[in-house]
Design a protein around this motif. Sequence first.
Motif, mmCIF file in Angstrom:
data_model
loop_
_atom_site.group_PDB
_atom_site.id
_atom_site.type_symbol
_atom_site.label_atom_id
_atom_site.label_comp_id
_atom_site.label_asym_id
_atom_site.label_seq_id
_atom_site.Cartn_x
_atom_site.Cartn_y
_atom_site.Cartn_z
ATOM 1 N N GLN A 95 -13.188 4.174 6.856
ATOM 2 C CA GLN A 95 -12.029 4.096 5.958
ATOM 3 C C GLN A 95 -12.376 4.539 4.545
ATOM 4 O OE1 GLN A 95 -10.722 -0.063 5.114
ATOM 5 N NE2 GLN A 95 -12.224 -0.655 6.642
ATOM 6 N N GLY A 151 -7.776 12.064 0.065
ATOM 7 C CA GLY A 151 -7.351 12.730 1.302
ATOM 8 C C GLY A 151 -8.275 13.870 1.683
ATOM 9 N N GLN A 154 -11.493 12.437 3.049
ATOM 10 C CA GLN A 154 -11.355 11.959 4.421
ATOM 11 C C GLN A 154 -11.313 13.123 5.407
ATOM 12 O OE1 GLN A 154 -12.338 9.810 6.254
ATOM 13 N NE2 GLN A 154 -10.928 8.075 6.079
ATOM 14 N N GLU A 173 -9.502 2.652 10.502
ATOM 15 C CA GLU A 173 -8.455 2.652 9.482
ATOM 16 C C GLU A 173 -8.614 3.840 8.530
ATOM 17 O OE1 GLU A 173 -7.525 -1.103 7.732
ATOM 18 O OE2 GLU A 173 -8.015 -2.212 9.539
ATOM 19 N N THR A 175 -6.763 5.782 6.949
ATOM 20 C CA THR A 175 -5.870 6.020 5.806
ATOM 21 C C THR A 175 -5.718 4.802 4.898
ATOM 22 O OG1 THR A 175 -3.933 5.361 7.115
ATOM 23 C CG2 THR A 175 -4.527 7.704 7.123
ATOM 24 N N SER A 176 -6.481 3.723 5.149
ATOM 25 C CA SER A 176 -6.243 2.489 4.397
ATOM 26 C C SER A 176 -6.611 2.618 2.924
ATOM 27 C CB SER A 176 -7.006 1.318 5.019
ATOM 28 O OG SER A 176 -8.396 1.504 4.877
ATOM 29 N N LEU A 178 -6.006 5.311 1.116
ATOM 30 C CA LEU A 178 -5.250 6.438 0.577
ATOM 31 C C LEU A 178 -3.823 6.040 0.215
ATOM 32 C CD1 LEU A 178 -6.289 9.137 3.222
ATOM 33 C CD2 LEU A 178 -7.400 8.632 1.039
ATOM 34 N N PRO A 180 0.328 6.957 0.028
ATOM 35 C CA PRO A 180 1.177 7.515 1.097
ATOM 36 C C PRO A 180 1.165 9.041 1.190
ATOM 37 C CG PRO A 180 2.317 5.728 -0.011
ATOM 38 C CD PRO A 180 1.054 5.963 -0.785
ATOM 39 N N THR A 183 -2.096 10.057 2.715
ATOM 40 C CA THR A 183 -2.119 9.577 4.096
ATOM 41 C C THR A 183 -1.493 10.591 5.039
ATOM 42 O OG1 THR A 183 -2.120 7.237 3.518
ATOM 43 C CG2 THR A 183 -1.163 7.810 5.640
ATOM 44 N N LEU A 187 -3.147 12.065 8.541
ATOM 45 C CA LEU A 187 -2.490 11.809 9.826
ATOM 46 C C LEU A 187 -2.101 13.106 10.517
ATOM 47 C CD1 LEU A 187 -0.237 8.700 9.054
ATOM 48 C CD2 LEU A 187 -2.517 8.771 10.062
ATOM 49 N N THR A 204 -5.753 1.244 13.284
ATOM 50 C CA THR A 204 -4.786 1.691 12.280
ATOM 51 C C THR A 204 -3.741 0.618 11.990
ATOM 52 O OG1 THR A 204 -3.189 3.436 11.716
ATOM 53 C CG2 THR A 204 -3.283 2.776 14.034
ATOM 54 N N GLU A 206 -0.906 1.995 10.702
ATOM 55 C CA GLU A 206 0.242 2.900 10.671
ATOM 56 C C GLU A 206 0.982 2.807 12.004
ATOM 57 O OE1 GLU A 206 1.156 4.787 8.094
ATOM 58 O OE2 GLU A 206 -0.570 4.348 6.802
#
Length: 250
Positions: A95, A151, A154, A173, A175-176, A178, A180, A183, A187, A204, A206
């Motif tokens: 993450q 982002g 990641q 996780e 995107t935890s 990041l 929105p 994210t 994704l 996740t 999400e």
Amino acid sequence: MKVFEMKDVKKAFGDLRVLKGISMTVKKGEITSIIGPSGGGKSTLLRCATTLETIDSGAIMIGDQTLVDTKDGKTTYCSKKGLQEIRSKFGLVFQNFNLFPHFSVRRNITESLVHVRKMSRDEADAVCDRLLEKMQLSDKADAYPCNLSGGQQQRVSIARALATNPDILFFDEPTSALDPELTAGVLRVIRDLAQEHMTMVIVTHEMAFARDVSDHVIFMDDGKIVEEGKPSQVIDDPQSVRTKAFLNGF
């Protein structure tokens, strides 16, 4: 064909029992999402699966190799050589990215290819260039992590995990950390991998993403698998009172 399997895996930290008999199977090309409240054991499950933690009892298989097994009350891990082979079969995306801050993007991706896989520098660079193009980061090869957004970092982390051509990818996780907007980009990359039938296990929060991309969803709480099945069952029509209560928060 099974790519990953856990059988009755238990793990405690002192008196705190974190995994209380986890059994799960992931088949080739399958995307499994693990959902549930914080502290339910999801990240510990991934850490045990990827050799970052040892288990107390149970068995873990990756591909046709046994990482650890328990017989007659004794838990035994495979040999050092076997461990190296098993680690080459999976990639892990954290993450918090876990990039080396003093390495360029290119070196973050190629370091293990050159020193562990014994690729030539040219071969490793070719792999790196292909993956950076896939991640829409071709212009960032010489940048350092501090120069990238969360982002972008990641996506570099995902490229690094893919570089060794693993049989399965684990995401903890992703995107935890990041916002929105960032994210969505990460994704999108995972959705693209799903369309390529990459085998993945994704922890996740999400829920819409888990519903859209997963073949199988596991709801974990208090170190146990409470409910599992297709996304349409677990997320859209949960049977367990605990699952319903959790999903009401989303």
